[in-house]
Write a protein that holds these residues in place. Structure first.
Motif, PDB file in Angstrom:
ATOM      1  N   LYS A 111       0.510  -1.587  -0.313  1.00 27.93           N
ATOM      2  CA  LYS A 111       0.223  -0.091   0.205  1.00 27.93           C
ATOM      3  C   LYS A 111       0.849   1.649   0.044  1.00 27.93           C
ATOM      4  CE  LYS A 111      -3.486   1.904   2.631  1.00 27.93           C
ATOM      5  NZ  LYS A 111      -4.739   2.209   3.551  1.00 27.93           N
ATOM      6  N   HIS A 112       2.057   1.593   0.736  1.00 26.26           N
ATOM      7  CA  HIS A 112       2.406   2.116   0.864  1.00 26.26           C
ATOM      8  C   HIS A 112       4.191   2.455   0.122  1.00 26.26           C
ATOM      9  CE1 HIS A 112      -0.375   3.480   3.808  1.00 26.26           C
ATOM     10  NE2 HIS A 112      -0.380   2.992   4.049  1.00 26.26           N
ATOM     11  N   GLY A 113       4.540   1.371  -1.129  1.00 23.40           N
ATOM     12  CA  GLY A 113       5.493   1.187  -1.379  1.00 23.40           C
ATOM     13  C   GLY A 113       6.811   2.425  -1.625  1.00 23.40           C
ATOM     14  N   THR A 114       5.608   3.446  -2.213  1.00 25.54           N
ATOM     15  CA  THR A 114       6.724   4.394  -2.965  1.00 25.54           C
ATOM     16  C   THR A 114       7.015   5.339  -1.791  1.00 25.54           C
ATOM     17  OG1 THR A 114       5.968   5.055  -5.148  1.00 25.54           O
ATOM     18  CG2 THR A 114       6.470   6.711  -3.716  1.00 25.54           C
ATOM     19  N   GLU A 115       6.286   5.755  -0.289  1.00 27.73           N
ATOM     20  CA  GLU A 115       6.452   6.092   1.026  1.00 27.73           C
ATOM     21  C   GLU A 115       7.133   5.747   1.317  1.00 27.73           C
ATOM     22  OE1 GLU A 115       3.458   8.205   4.670  1.00 27.73           O
ATOM     23  OE2 GLU A 115       3.051   6.573   3.074  1.00 27.73           O
ATOM     24  N   VAL A 116       7.228   4.469   1.251  1.00 25.23           N
ATOM     25  CA  VAL A 116       8.174   3.631   2.286  1.00 25.23           C
ATOM     26  C   VAL A 116       9.665   3.724   2.061  1.00 25.23           C
ATOM     27  CG1 VAL A 116       9.710   1.270   2.628  1.00 25.23           C
ATOM     28  CG2 VAL A 116       7.237   1.427   3.596  1.00 25.23           C
ATOM     29  N   CYS A 117       9.622   3.715   0.877  1.00 27.06           N
ATOM     30  CA  CYS A 117      10.820   3.851   0.170  1.00 27.06           C
ATOM     31  C   CYS A 117      11.374   5.384   0.933  1.00 27.06           C
ATOM     32  CB  CYS A 117      10.754   4.014  -1.477  1.00 27.06           C
ATOM     33  SG  CYS A 117      12.324   3.805  -2.806  1.00 27.06           S
ATOM     34  N   ARG A 118      10.609   6.876   0.245  1.00 30.69           N
ATOM     35  CA  ARG A 118      11.163   7.789   0.525  1.00 30.69           C
ATOM     36  C   ARG A 118      12.110   7.173   1.768  1.00 30.69           C
ATOM     37  NH1 ARG A 118       6.186  11.251  -2.203  1.00 30.69           N
ATOM     38  NH2 ARG A 118       7.078  10.812  -4.414  1.00 30.69           N
ATOM     39  N   MET A 119      10.663   7.395   2.720  1.00 28.73           N
ATOM     40  CA  MET A 119      11.445   7.276   4.209  1.00 28.73           C
ATOM     41  C   MET A 119      12.353   6.663   4.191  1.00 28.73           C
ATOM     42  SD  MET A 119       8.090   5.652   5.576  1.00 28.73           S
ATOM     43  CE  MET A 119       6.487   7.018   6.251  1.00 28.73           C
ATOM     44  N   ILE A 120      12.820   5.718   3.409  1.00 29.43           N
ATOM     45  CA  ILE A 120      14.202   5.004   3.584  1.00 29.43           C
ATOM     46  C   ILE A 120      15.202   5.498   3.260  1.00 29.43           C
ATOM     47  CG2 ILE A 120      15.887   3.157   2.840  1.00 29.43           C
ATOM     48  CD1 ILE A 120      13.820   2.190   5.161  1.00 29.43           C
TER      49      ILE A 120
END
Length: 344
Positions: free
Chosen positions: A237-246
């Motif tokens: 659900k949040h793949g792109t957001e997770v990538c940005r967080m990392i």
């Protein structure tokens, strides 16, 4: 190997990032740890894993996170009430000696808000005001080889007065738990979310060790973890957001490490220049103190007390105390910078 090389020149899916990272965006970002444990059910599972309990009623859990508290452009993690316990949970990817002081300030704000919600005025009370029991846990997943569990105390950071003053009137204890893959296994088995988070971060690091860039390693790890059912709902659900967080968290960490390295290099250059102007005896004494400071800084990073250092270094505790107090008070300064303060 050719596919790996060519992929670096392509635009990444992670919010338009390229193979070369852009500077950190100075806006307040959520942390992945916060995202994973945003639901009460998952937060209660984490609480049970930490405390060895098996509570099920999420209605007893009240999230009290102060959303406007920011540290290094990142939002603080989680605070919540469960029963009569006030819990503060923080995540750290770099070792930070100042967690007890941060926790002290945070708890102060939490207690003030608690009293306001309960409409309690201290001036009106004729009996002691009972307040929630505080518990402070830091989840560490940095690359330093730290033990499974470390206790940090605010009192270890107090400067010692010339005369004996007895015990300090303030204290704040932080329990630091190592949540890297393979550590604290009993706790990990009790909380699937925490175990999955550790596995996801480990996957990213393994891919980077193989030569992939951070962006590539994160994207590959997201896909592989989804296939394995690791944080599947969050990453789907949040793949792109997770990538940005990392990427953001990694950039913040890298920037701090760069600043420290730059300071150490400048300190070494200044030390060499000063050494040429010092006499032999002064130079030897300065070199000993510089070496001791560097050793003490490393031991401080491992959470060791002054007594432990004195025993390991085979030195008198009082002789090491001035160096120890400087290292504790200024954890981000180089050994050369601390030595300059000592000499002043």
């Amino acid at each position: 190997m050719s596919n790996r090389t060519s992929s670096k020149s392509k635009r990444r899916k992670c919010g338009g990032y390229h193979g070369t990272r852009k500077p950190v965006q100075r806006e307040h970002k959520d942390r992945l740890f916060r995202l994973i444990f945003q639901d009460k059910e998952d937060l209660l599972d984490l609480y049970n894993a930490v405390n060895g309990t098996d509570y099920e009623n999420t209605k007893d859990l009240e999230i009290t996170t102060i959303e406007n508290v920011i540290y290094l452009s990142m939002k603080n993690d989680l605070s919540f009430m469960f029963g009569v316990t006030m819990n503060l949970y923080e995540h750290q990817s770099t070792w930070n000696e100042n967690m007890p002081l941060r926790g002290f300030f945070y708890f102060s704000e939490l207690y003030q808000r608690y009293l306001k919600r309960q409409n309690i005025k201290l001036t009106d009370e004729k009996k002691p005001v009972m307040v929630p029991f505080p518990k402070y846990v830091v989840f560490y997943n940095g690359t330093a080889n730290m033990p499974d569990r470390v206790e940090m105390k605010l009192s270890d950071c107090f400067l010692k007065p010339d005369r004996e003053e007895g015990e300090p009137c303030l204290e704040c204890k932080a329990t630091v738990l190592n949540i890297n893959a393979g550590r604290n296994n009993d706790m990990m088995r009790k909380c699937r979310r925490l175990s999955d988070y550790a596995e996801f971060i480990a996957q990213i690091r393994w891919k980077m060790d193989e030569g992939w860039s951070l962006e590539e390693a994160t994207e590959i790890s997201i896909k592989q973890c989804i296939d394995k059912g690791i944080l599947e709902d969050i990453l789907t659900k949040h793949g792109t957001e997770v990538c940005r967080m990392i990427l953001t968290e990694y950039d913040e960490q890298e920037e701090r490490e760069y600043q420290r390295a730059e300071g150490r290099a400048e300190g070494r250059a200044e030390g060499r220049a000063e050494g040429r102007e010092l006499g032999l005896a002064e130079g030897i004494e300065r070199g000993v103190n510089l070496s001791r400071l560097a050793q003490i800084q490393k031991k401080c990073a491992k959470g060791k007390s002054l007594d432990q250092m004195a025993e390991e270094l085979e030195e008198e505790k009082e002789k090491l105390r001035p160096l120890y107090e400087l290292a504790v008070k200024y954890p981000d300064r180089t050994a050369e910078e601390l030595l300059e303060l000592l000499e002043k």
